[in-house]
Design a protein around this motif. Structure first.
Motif, PDB file in Angstrom:
ATOM      1  N   LYS A 285      -9.071  -4.524  -3.079  1.00  0.00           N
ATOM      2  CA  LYS A 285      -8.034  -3.673  -3.669  1.00  0.00           C
ATOM      3  C   LYS A 285      -6.693  -4.390  -3.700  1.00  0.00           C
ATOM      4  O   LYS A 285      -5.965  -4.311  -4.688  1.00  0.00           O
ATOM      5  CB  LYS A 285      -7.895  -2.370  -2.871  1.00  0.00           C
ATOM      6  CG  LYS A 285      -8.865  -1.292  -3.300  1.00  0.00           C
ATOM      7  CD  LYS A 285      -8.518   0.005  -2.568  1.00  0.00           C
ATOM      8  CE  LYS A 285      -9.710   0.933  -2.494  1.00  0.00           C
ATOM      9  NZ  LYS A 285      -9.579   1.908  -1.405  1.00  0.00           N
TER      10      LYS A 285
ATOM     11  N   ASP B 205       2.824   9.286  -1.196  1.00  0.00           N
ATOM     12  CA  ASP B 205       2.315   8.427  -2.260  1.00  0.00           C
ATOM     13  C   ASP B 205       3.302   7.340  -2.666  1.00  0.00           C
ATOM     14  O   ASP B 205       3.186   6.748  -3.734  1.00  0.00           O
ATOM     15  CB  ASP B 205       1.915   9.287  -3.461  1.00  0.00           C
ATOM     16  CG  ASP B 205       0.756  10.207  -3.100  1.00  0.00           C
ATOM     17  OD1 ASP B 205      -0.254   9.686  -2.577  1.00  0.00           O
ATOM     18  OD2 ASP B 205       0.874  11.424  -3.298  1.00  0.00           O
TER      19      ASP B 205
ATOM     20  N   MET C 289       0.839  -1.203   0.000  1.00  0.00           N
ATOM     21  CA  MET C 289       0.000   0.000   0.000  1.00  0.00           C
ATOM     22  C   MET C 289       0.873   1.251   0.000  1.00  0.00           C
ATOM     23  O   MET C 289       2.002   1.218   0.469  1.00  0.00           O
ATOM     24  CB  MET C 289      -0.856   0.032   1.270  1.00  0.00           C
ATOM     25  CG  MET C 289      -2.026  -0.894   1.273  1.00  0.00           C
ATOM     26  SD  MET C 289      -2.874  -0.687   2.874  1.00  0.00           S
ATOM     27  CE  MET C 289      -4.541  -0.930   2.381  1.00  0.00           C
TER      28      MET C 289
ATOM     29  N   ARG D 164      -0.411   6.881   2.107  1.00  0.00           N
ATOM     30  CA  ARG D 164      -1.728   7.507   2.229  1.00  0.00           C
ATOM     31  C   ARG D 164      -2.844   6.464   2.355  1.00  0.00           C
ATOM     32  O   ARG D 164      -3.693   6.552   3.239  1.00  0.00           O
ATOM     33  CB  ARG D 164      -2.009   8.433   1.042  1.00  0.00           C
ATOM     34  CG  ARG D 164      -3.201   9.335   1.256  1.00  0.00           C
ATOM     35  CD  ARG D 164      -3.591  10.068  -0.013  1.00  0.00           C
ATOM     36  NE  ARG D 164      -2.592  11.032  -0.465  1.00  0.00           N
ATOM     37  CZ  ARG D 164      -2.459  12.252   0.050  1.00  0.00           C
ATOM     38  NH1 ARG D 164      -3.264  12.644   1.015  1.00  0.00           N
ATOM     39  NH2 ARG D 164      -1.547  13.068  -0.403  1.00  0.00           N
ATOM     40  N   SER D 165      -2.819   5.448   1.498  1.00  0.00           N
ATOM     41  CA  SER D 165      -3.920   4.481   1.546  1.00  0.00           C
ATOM     42  C   SER D 165      -3.840   3.640   2.822  1.00  0.00           C
ATOM     43  O   SER D 165      -4.864   3.236   3.383  1.00  0.00           O
ATOM     44  CB  SER D 165      -3.938   3.592   0.297  1.00  0.00           C
ATOM     45  OG  SER D 165      -2.699   2.965   0.115  1.00  0.00           O
ATOM     46  N   TYR D 166      -2.616   3.432   3.303  1.00  0.00           N
ATOM     47  CA  TYR D 166      -2.462   2.708   4.559  1.00  0.00           C
ATOM     48  C   TYR D 166      -3.057   3.498   5.722  1.00  0.00           C
ATOM     49  O   TYR D 166      -3.795   2.958   6.554  1.00  0.00           O
ATOM     50  CB  TYR D 166      -0.976   2.431   4.809  1.00  0.00           C
ATOM     51  CG  TYR D 166      -0.669   1.828   6.158  1.00  0.00           C
ATOM     52  CD1 TYR D 166      -0.998   0.502   6.441  1.00  0.00           C
ATOM     53  CD2 TYR D 166      -0.065   2.575   7.154  1.00  0.00           C
ATOM     54  CE1 TYR D 166      -0.731  -0.049   7.678  1.00  0.00           C
ATOM     55  CE2 TYR D 166       0.218   2.033   8.395  1.00  0.00           C
ATOM     56  CZ  TYR D 166      -0.118   0.722   8.650  1.00  0.00           C
ATOM     57  OH  TYR D 166       0.147   0.183   9.878  1.00  0.00           O
TER      58      TYR D 166
ATOM     59  N   ASP E 164      -5.288   5.755   5.505  1.00  0.00           N
ATOM     60  CA  ASP E 164      -6.732   5.772   5.283  1.00  0.00           C
ATOM     61  C   ASP E 164      -7.379   4.516   5.870  1.00  0.00           C
ATOM     62  O   ASP E 164      -8.363   4.575   6.602  1.00  0.00           O
ATOM     63  CB  ASP E 164      -7.010   5.862   3.772  1.00  0.00           C
ATOM     64  CG  ASP E 164      -8.492   5.885   3.468  1.00  0.00           C
ATOM     65  OD1 ASP E 164      -9.084   6.971   3.585  1.00  0.00           O
ATOM     66  OD2 ASP E 164      -9.053   4.826   3.139  1.00  0.00           O
TER      67      ASP E 164
ATOM     68  N   LYS F 201     -10.653  -3.264   1.251  1.00  0.00           N
ATOM     69  CA  LYS F 201      -9.191  -3.317   1.297  1.00  0.00           C
ATOM     70  C   LYS F 201      -8.690  -4.631   0.689  1.00  0.00           C
ATOM     71  O   LYS F 201      -7.710  -4.644  -0.058  1.00  0.00           O
ATOM     72  CB  LYS F 201      -8.732  -3.175   2.751  1.00  0.00           C
ATOM     73  CG  LYS F 201      -7.259  -3.053   2.904  1.00  0.00           C
ATOM     74  CD  LYS F 201      -6.699  -4.209   3.707  1.00  0.00           C
ATOM     75  CE  LYS F 201      -5.288  -4.491   3.321  1.00  0.00           C
ATOM     76  NZ  LYS F 201      -4.949  -5.879   3.547  1.00  0.00           N
TER      77      LYS F 201
END
Lengths: 309, 236
Positions: B13, A127, A89, A92-94, A96, B10
């Motif tokens: 994804k 990112d 990941m 940022r997505s982590y 999130d 998650k």
């Protein structure tokens, strides 16, 4: 804020934590100090709900972890020793995902992500895929996930292990700042670390609390004798004899071309040593004070405990 | 519910971001496409039985590969510590993982829809068995996913998880075949427990409520066992 009562944990037949109790008050930074396998991680895992205790209970902000586990967990930000990162990941997505797991809504996550990125100095890596980050940055991402939901309590398990000295200093600074509005329990096996960061220390050894005190009290408790390491060029035997005559010195030993001298509490024989060396015509190459190492403290504490029994 | 959705999303994804789901889907498409074209050109049949019948064992195998990482990897990487110390129920974790993998299964099955579309384009197939056939393979797939998640919850080794999952699934599939060697009542009972017992009905176009209930029960049972296994790791 954290109340641990009579906590005991067995792994099968092995006793890992033996009936320990302690409190961490609101706003305190408490160091949990002990050698490897002392039971630090086990205790922290029980507080955070990762493991169930064999006996005893823990209250986090007045929610006990057995009957009101979800409420208790909601109060906690946790950085385990093995930083729990999804390496596929982006940062940022982590963050999130970590925020959502703690029940935050999208708007708040976006706002908080920017804040924790700034706090943890991750601006340039938001990112980037976590798998590509170095150990030090991963550790910062670990801290970021622990604070994203603004928990009342932070549990940090060996937060400075395995990162380089500059980052260790940064992390300590960060923890001190977080301590302004969080209650923190952090574990370490590095003695100076607790004196730099913490107000209070709990020393744990073989699953039991062997000492618990404020930092300032602890160091005076530990004092009793002082030690110095000297390097002197000259005849070993004569120098040793002369050193033994200096007032206040209890013991002189010679190992690996260093003289280790031990002196009584409250005595500072350094000036006299200098004078003696000049008188003998020898050159004093170096002289340094040796702090008490963690091992020494444990030896001392456990020896005292055995004597008490 | 929100937590379940978070975890499911998650998982979906990370499936789409890793090569595994593409490899599994690719193999499934190539082999079922092969079965389908052989059977349609050999028997001149306008049905998808040629895809669904050999497709079942392939599915059991591929599902085991698809689910092996779901919890074993979390355990190995230490991310389980993040997941189960978050204010999320163990049941939500398991259900989230299940729904995420069910998403991939659904995508896989949607991709095969061009087989029946070809039949409709070039012939006049009976829509009933196509519909029930898909229902059957979807139910079988979801039961297999539950078994796979349970297997993955037992270990931190993905290979072990895949082997255990495959073992349980094949045992449950072939146990029905022992029915013929057993006394009638016992044989029938064993048959009812087998993953393979109700599957042919769905291929024939019969919707047997018992079959639907059976596959849903297996799914629920193994998801429940996975939740218990996750809870159990706290007591180790």
């Amino acid at each position: 804020m954290i109340r641990v009562e009579n906590l005991t944990k067995y792994y099968g037949k092995r006793l890992a934590v033996d009936d320990i109790s302690f409190n961490v008050e609101k706003g305190e930074i408490v160091g949990f100090l002990g050698p490897n396998a002392a039971g630090k991680t086990t205790t922290m895992r029980i507080i955070t709900g990762y493991l169930a205790p064999t006996q005893g209970n823990v209250w986090v902000a007045d929610h006990d972890i057995i009957n009101h586990s979800l409420e208790a967990r909601r109060q906690i930000g946790y950085l385990p020793e093995a930083i729990p990162l999804y390496t596929d990941m982006t940062v940022r997505s982590y963050l999130d995902f970590a925020g959502r797991l703690r029940g935050m809504d999208s708007a708040r996550i976006i706002a908080r992500t920017d804040e924790v990125i700034e706090i943890c100095h991750l601006e340039e890596y938001v990112d980037v895929i976590i798998g590509k980050l170095s150990k030090g940055f991963r550790q910062r991402v670990g801290v970021a996930q622990a604070i994203i939901h603004e928990p009342a309590v932070l549990i940090l398990d060996e937060p400075t292990i395995g990162i380089d000295p500059i980052q260790v200093a940064m992390t300590r600074q960060l923890i001190r700042e977080l301590g302004k509005d969080h209650t923190i329990l952090l574990s370490t096996h590095i003695l100076p670390e607790v004196s730099v960061i913490c107000q209070r220390v709990i020393i744990i050894h073989e699953g039991r609390i062997v000492a618990e005190d404020r930092i300032d009290n602890l160091s005076s408790m530990m004092s009793g004798s002082q030690r110095f390491r000297l390097q002197i060029s000259g005849p070993v035997k004569k120098i040793t004899e002369r050193l033994q005559k200096v007032k206040g010195i209890i013991n002189v030993s010679y190992e690996e071309s260093n003289y280790i001298i031990e002196c009584a509490a409250g005595q500072d024989p350094r000036r006299q040593i200098m004078d003696e060396m000049v008188r003998g015509g020898w050159t004093l190459l170096s002289m340094e004070q040796i702090g008490m190492s963690l091992e020494d403290i444990f030896l001392k504490l456990t020896a005292e405990e055995e004597a008490d029994e | 519910m929100k937590n379940t959705a978070t975890i499911a999303l998650k998982e979906l994804k990370s499936y789409l971001a890793s090569p595994m789901a593409y490899i599994v889907t690719g193999i499934f498409m190539i082999l079922t496409g092969f079965f389908f074209s052989i059977s349609s050109s050999t028997y001149y049949e306008t049905s998808i039985k040629g895809f669904l019948e050999p497709g079942n064992l392939l599915l059991l195998l591929l599902v085991s590969v698809l689910t092996m990482r779901l919890l074993a990897e979390e355990r190995k990487m230490g991310t389980l510590e993040l997941l189960i110390t978050a204010p999320v129920r163990d049941s939500e974790v398991i259900l989230g993982k299940f729904l995420g993998s069910l998403g991939i299964l659904t995508i896989m099955l949607i991709l095969t829809l061009y087989y029946p579309l070809l039949l409709i384009g070039y012939g006049d197939p009976d829509i009933g068995p196509i519909f029930t056939g898909y229902l059957g393979i979807f139910l079988l797939g979801s039961a297999s996913l539950a078994v796979g998640i349970f297997a993955s919850s037992l270990t931190s080794n993905q290979i072990v998880a895949a082997v255990v999952s495959g073992g349980i699934l094949f045992a449950l599939w072939f146990i029905g075949y022992t029915a013929t060697f057993l006394p009638e009542a016992a044989g029938e009972f064993i048959g009812y427990l087998s993953l393979s017992y109700y599957y042919p009905d769905f291929m024939r176009g019969v919707i047997d409520t018992r079959g639907i209930i059976y596959y849903l029960s297996i799914t629920a049972l193994f998801l429940f066992l996975a939740v218990r296994s996750l809870e159990n790791s706290r007591w180790s």
